[in-house]
Design a protein around this motif. Structure first.
Motif, PDB file in Angstrom:
ATOM      1  N   GLY A   8       0.846  -1.186   0.000  1.00 19.55           N
ATOM      2  CA  GLY A   8       0.000   0.000   0.000  1.00 19.55           C
ATOM      3  C   GLY A   8       0.883   1.237   0.000  1.00 19.55           C
ATOM      4  N   ASN A   9       0.813   2.001  -1.087  1.00 22.02           N
ATOM      5  CA  ASN A   9       1.614   3.221  -1.207  1.00 22.02           C
ATOM      6  C   ASN A   9       0.762   4.409  -0.767  1.00 22.02           C
ATOM      7  OD1 ASN A   9       3.201   5.372  -2.001  1.00 22.02           O
ATOM      8  ND2 ASN A   9       2.759   5.146  -4.185  1.00 22.02           N
ATOM      9  N   TRP A  10       1.054   4.912   0.413  1.00 19.80           N
ATOM     10  CA  TRP A  10       0.233   6.003   0.954  1.00 19.80           C
ATOM     11  C   TRP A  10       0.527   7.353   0.309  1.00 19.80           C
ATOM     12  CZ3 TRP A  10       0.465   4.994   7.001  1.00 19.80           C
ATOM     13  CH2 TRP A  10      -0.326   3.875   7.287  1.00 19.80           C
ATOM     14  N   LYS A  11       1.585   7.451  -0.444  1.00 17.80           N
ATOM     15  CA  LYS A  11       1.993   8.734  -1.036  1.00 17.80           C
ATOM     16  C   LYS A  11       2.078   9.793   0.083  1.00 17.80           C
ATOM     17  CE  LYS A  11      -0.347   7.281  -5.189  1.00 17.80           C
ATOM     18  NZ  LYS A  11      -0.661   7.582  -6.551  1.00 17.80           N
ATOM     19  N   MET A  12       1.749  11.045  -0.208  1.00 16.87           N
ATOM     20  CA  MET A  12       1.895  12.105   0.801  1.00 16.87           C
ATOM     21  C   MET A  12       0.586  12.255   1.588  1.00 16.87           C
ATOM     22  SD  MET A  12       3.582  15.888   0.318  1.00 16.87           S
ATOM     23  CE  MET A  12       2.141  16.744  -0.267  1.00 16.87           C
ATOM     24  N   GLY A  94      11.572   4.749  -8.349  1.00 17.19           N
ATOM     25  CA  GLY A  94      11.162   5.079  -9.713  1.00 17.19           C
ATOM     26  C   GLY A  94       9.665   5.139  -9.922  1.00 17.19           C
ATOM     27  N   HIS A  95       8.917   5.448  -8.866  1.00  9.66           N
ATOM     28  CA  HIS A  95       7.466   5.627  -9.050  1.00  9.66           C
ATOM     29  C   HIS A  95       7.247   6.701 -10.124  1.00  9.66           C
ATOM     30  CE1 HIS A  95       3.289   6.656  -8.260  1.00  9.66           C
ATOM     31  NE2 HIS A  95       3.191   5.483  -7.661  1.00  9.66           N
ATOM     32  N   SER A  96       6.202   6.548 -10.906  1.00  4.79           N
ATOM     33  CA  SER A  96       6.005   7.494 -12.029  1.00  4.79           C
ATOM     34  C   SER A  96       5.850   8.930 -11.537  1.00  4.79           C
ATOM     35  CB  SER A  96       4.798   7.088 -12.867  1.00  4.79           C
ATOM     36  OG  SER A  96       3.641   7.101 -12.070  1.00  4.79           O
ATOM     37  N   TYR A 166       4.640  -3.133 -12.313  1.00 11.54           N
ATOM     38  CA  TYR A 166       4.205  -2.592 -13.608  1.00 11.54           C
ATOM     39  C   TYR A 166       2.992  -1.701 -13.356  1.00 11.54           C
ATOM     40  CZ  TYR A 166       1.632  -2.067 -17.889  1.00 11.54           C
ATOM     41  OH  TYR A 166       0.911  -1.507 -18.919  1.00 11.54           O
ATOM     42  N   GLU A 167       3.180  -0.407 -13.588  1.00 12.90           N
ATOM     43  CA  GLU A 167       2.117   0.561 -13.321  1.00 12.90           C
ATOM     44  C   GLU A 167       1.918   1.469 -14.533  1.00 12.90           C
ATOM     45  OE1 GLU A 167       1.594   1.243  -8.824  1.00 12.90           O
ATOM     46  OE2 GLU A 167       3.057   2.675  -9.552  1.00 12.90           O
ATOM     47  N   PRO A 168       0.957   1.128 -15.399  1.00 14.01           N
ATOM     48  CA  PRO A 168       0.684   2.036 -16.521  1.00 14.01           C
ATOM     49  C   PRO A 168       0.291   3.410 -15.983  1.00 14.01           C
ATOM     50  CG  PRO A 168      -1.000   0.298 -16.374  1.00 14.01           C
ATOM     51  CD  PRO A 168       0.035  -0.010 -15.337  1.00 14.01           C
ATOM     52  N   TRP A 170      -1.320   5.890 -17.081  1.00 19.41           N
ATOM     53  CA  TRP A 170      -2.702   6.315 -17.323  1.00 19.41           C
ATOM     54  C   TRP A 170      -3.694   5.649 -16.361  1.00 19.41           C
ATOM     55  CZ3 TRP A 170      -5.333   1.927 -18.563  1.00 19.41           C
ATOM     56  CH2 TRP A 170      -4.576   0.875 -19.080  1.00 19.41           C
ATOM     57  N   ALA A 171      -3.233   4.650 -15.629  1.00 20.73           N
ATOM     58  CA  ALA A 171      -4.147   3.938 -14.713  1.00 20.73           C
ATOM     59  C   ALA A 171      -3.943   4.346 -13.258  1.00 20.73           C
ATOM     60  CB  ALA A 171      -3.947   2.434 -14.856  1.00 20.73           C
ATOM     61  N   ILE A 172      -2.929   5.181 -12.990  1.00 24.41           N
ATOM     62  CA  ILE A 172      -2.628   5.530 -11.595  1.00 24.41           C
ATOM     63  C   ILE A 172      -3.518   6.663 -11.116  1.00 24.41           C
ATOM     64  CG2 ILE A 172      -0.855   6.349  -9.996  1.00 24.41           C
ATOM     65  CD1 ILE A 172       1.210   4.962 -11.706  1.00 24.41           C
ATOM     66  N   GLY A 173      -4.300   6.367 -10.108  1.00 30.35           N
ATOM     67  CA  GLY A 173      -5.145   7.394  -9.482  1.00 30.35           C
ATOM     68  C   GLY A 173      -6.258   7.907 -10.374  1.00 30.35           C
ATOM     69  N   THR A 174      -6.528   7.211 -11.471  1.00 30.54           N
ATOM     70  CA  THR A 174      -7.523   7.699 -12.434  1.00 30.54           C
ATOM     71  C   THR A 174      -8.821   6.922 -12.375  1.00 30.54           C
ATOM     72  OG1 THR A 174      -6.672   6.152 -14.085  1.00 30.54           O
ATOM     73  CG2 THR A 174      -5.741   8.381 -14.096  1.00 30.54           C
ATOM     74  N   GLY A 211       0.051  -2.324 -10.748  1.00 27.77           N
ATOM     75  CA  GLY A 211      -0.462  -1.175 -10.004  1.00 27.77           C
ATOM     76  C   GLY A 211      -1.206  -0.229 -10.927  1.00 27.77           C
ATOM     77  N   GLY A 212      -2.269   0.371 -10.424  1.00 23.48           N
ATOM     78  CA  GLY A 212      -3.056   1.320 -11.212  1.00 23.48           C
ATOM     79  C   GLY A 212      -4.526   1.085 -10.922  1.00 23.48           C
ATOM     80  N   SER A 213      -5.041   1.874  -9.955  1.00 27.25           N
ATOM     81  CA  SER A 213      -6.459   1.788  -9.580  1.00 27.25           C
ATOM     82  C   SER A 213      -6.904   0.380  -9.165  1.00 27.25           C
ATOM     83  CB  SER A 213      -7.348   2.334 -10.703  1.00 27.25           C
ATOM     84  OG  SER A 213      -7.030   3.695 -10.946  1.00 27.25           O
ATOM     85  N   VAL A 214      -5.994  -0.324  -8.477  1.00 26.95           N
ATOM     86  CA  VAL A 214      -6.383  -1.621  -7.902  1.00 26.95           C
ATOM     87  C   VAL A 214      -7.263  -1.350  -6.687  1.00 26.95           C
ATOM     88  CG1 VAL A 214      -5.563  -3.752  -6.807  1.00 26.95           C
ATOM     89  CG2 VAL A 214      -4.245  -2.732  -8.683  1.00 26.95           C
ATOM     90  N   ALA A 231       0.263  -6.598  -5.943  1.00 28.70           N
ATOM     91  CA  ALA A 231      -0.246  -5.295  -6.366  1.00 28.70           C
ATOM     92  C   ALA A 231       0.426  -4.179  -5.580  1.00 28.70           C
ATOM     93  CB  ALA A 231      -1.761  -5.246  -6.146  1.00 28.70           C
ATOM     94  N   LEU A 232       0.648  -3.073  -6.274  1.00 28.41           N
ATOM     95  CA  LEU A 232       1.078  -1.836  -5.621  1.00 28.41           C
ATOM     96  C   LEU A 232      -0.136  -0.916  -5.694  1.00 28.41           C
ATOM     97  CD1 LEU A 232       3.287  -0.126  -4.288  1.00 28.41           C
ATOM     98  CD2 LEU A 232       4.099   0.508  -6.554  1.00 28.41           C
ATOM     99  N   VAL A 233      -0.616  -0.514  -4.535  1.00 30.56           N
ATOM    100  CA  VAL A 233      -1.925   0.140  -4.481  1.00 30.56           C
ATOM    101  C   VAL A 233      -1.825   1.495  -3.783  1.00 30.56           C
ATOM    102  CG1 VAL A 233      -4.333  -0.159  -3.804  1.00 30.56           C
ATOM    103  CG2 VAL A 233      -2.897  -2.180  -4.180  1.00 30.56           C
ATOM    104  N   GLY A 234      -2.351   2.526  -4.431  1.00 30.85           N
ATOM    105  CA  GLY A 234      -2.361   3.860  -3.830  1.00 30.85           C
ATOM    106  C   GLY A 234      -3.647   4.081  -3.060  1.00 30.85           C
ATOM    107  N   GLY A 235      -4.614   4.724  -3.710  1.00 26.90           N
ATOM    108  CA  GLY A 235      -5.857   5.166  -3.068  1.00 26.90           C
ATOM    109  C   GLY A 235      -6.540   4.126  -2.195  1.00 26.90           C
ATOM    110  N   ALA A 236      -6.650   2.915  -2.710  1.00 31.78           N
ATOM    111  CA  ALA A 236      -7.411   1.885  -1.978  1.00 31.78           C
ATOM    112  C   ALA A 236      -6.644   1.286  -0.805  1.00 31.78           C
ATOM    113  CB  ALA A 236      -7.853   0.779  -2.940  1.00 31.78           C
TER     114      ALA A 236
HETATM  115  C1  PEP Z   1       0.326   4.001  -6.928  1.00 31.29           C
HETATM  116  O1  PEP Z   1       0.403   4.931  -6.164  1.00 31.29           O
HETATM  117  O2  PEP Z   1       1.346   3.351  -7.195  1.00 31.29           O
HETATM  118  C2  PEP Z   1      -0.979   3.659  -7.505  1.00 31.29           C
HETATM  119  C3  PEP Z   1      -1.059   2.621  -8.291  1.00 31.29           C
HETATM  120  O3  PEP Z   1      -2.045   4.447  -7.158  1.00 31.29           O
HETATM  121  P1  PEP Z   1      -3.620   4.093  -7.340  1.00 31.29           P
HETATM  122  O4  PEP Z   1      -3.808   2.687  -6.805  1.00 31.29           O
HETATM  123  O5  PEP Z   1      -4.335   5.114  -6.544  1.00 31.29           O
HETATM  124  O6  PEP Z   1      -3.903   4.135  -8.808  1.00 31.29           O
END
Ligand code: PEP
Length: 251
Positions: A8-12, A94-96, A166-168, A170-174, A211-214, A231-236
């Motif tokens: 789980g990537n909490w970001k900031m 190397g996060h996008s 692998y995190e496209p 266009w799928a991150i946080g969208t 990773g990408g909106s999982v 999975a690498l997961v941000g928001g969820a």
């Molecule tokens: C991320 O932060 O690496 C990511 C995939 O974010 P989200 O799950 O919110 O798209």
């Protein structure tokens, strides 16, 4: 059999108290680390406390970035040794968002990957194409080059121990997720690229996350794919219930 790794990537996000409360809520409920690796990738300010709080539990702690040098005149940076010193076990590289907003390059990601291994940290190396690159059918080339550049010079054992995400972009946080089949196709291509430069054994062992909106609603289908190992997961990953549902799916 590769063990799934859910990070789980909490970001900031999350102040210290909020971070601690999250860990208090999940630490007794995550599946055993023998079944799935559950990683919380927190902001620097929470790392020390979260490592202390998760000692003896099945939750592991990761950082979101680091410098590749060990010490010196790099104002504002955190070194691999500092992370290791406080008990951090993983580091996202190397996060996008780091590539797009903070000038991270394949070259610095490669230096950081080497530095992570030197200091006993497990790197989670992020790769992925932009919308435009996907439209131009460049996905495979872009991702393959990023992987090769990031892992260049590592030993076979180090490649085996690397986690690739692998995190496209266009799928991150969208809210847009690659279909499970599309995500798997790219992950399989990444594995093939690893095989070409590091051999079959490394390719079979290396874990590749998507990773990408999982989210809980799509994670099972993604994790059910042959070449997706987590999975690498941000928001969820920000809500305890949702994080628990994600790690449960990794069993
Ligand atoms: C991320 O932060 O690496 C990511 C995939 O974010 P989200 O799950 O919110 O798209």
């Amino acid at each position: 059999m590769r063990k799934q790794v859910i990070a789980g990537n909490w970001k900031m996000n999350k102040l210290l108290g909020e971070s601690e409360q999250f860990i208090d809520e999940v630490k007794g409920q995550v599946p055993s680390a023998d079944q799935v690796e559950s990683v919380v990738v927190a902001p620097f300010t929470a790392l020390h406390s979260l490592v202390q709080k998760t000692k003896g539990t099945d939750v592991k702690i990761g950082a979101q970035n680091m410098h590749f040098e060990e010490s010196g005149a790099f104002t504002g940076e955190v070194s691999p040794e500092m992370l290791k010193d406080i008990g951090v076990e993983y580091v996202v590289l190397g996060h996008s968002e780091r590539r797009e907003l903070f000038g991270e390059t394949d070259e610095t990601v490669n230096k950081k990957t080497h530095a992570a291994f030197k200091h006993g940290l497990t790197p989670i190396v992020c790769v992925g194409e932009s919308d435009e690159q996907r439209e131009n059918n460049e996905t495979f080339t872009v991702v393959e080059n990023q992987v090769k550049n990031a892992l260049e010079g590592l030993t076979t054992d180090q490649v085996k121990a690397t986690i690739i995400a692998y995190e496209p972009i266009w799928a991150i946080g969208t809210g847009k997720t690659a279909t499970a089949a599309d995500a798997n196709e790219v992950c399989a291509h990444v594995r093939q690229a690893v095989k070409e430069f590091a051999g079959e054994e490394a390719a079979e062992a290396v874990r590749i996350q998507y990773g990408g909106s999982v989210k809980p609603a799509n994670v099972e289908e993604l994790l059910g794919q042959s070449d997706i190992d987590g999975a690498l997961v941000g928001g969820a990953s920000l809500q305890p219930e949702s994080f628990l549902a994600l790690v449960e799916a990794g069993k």
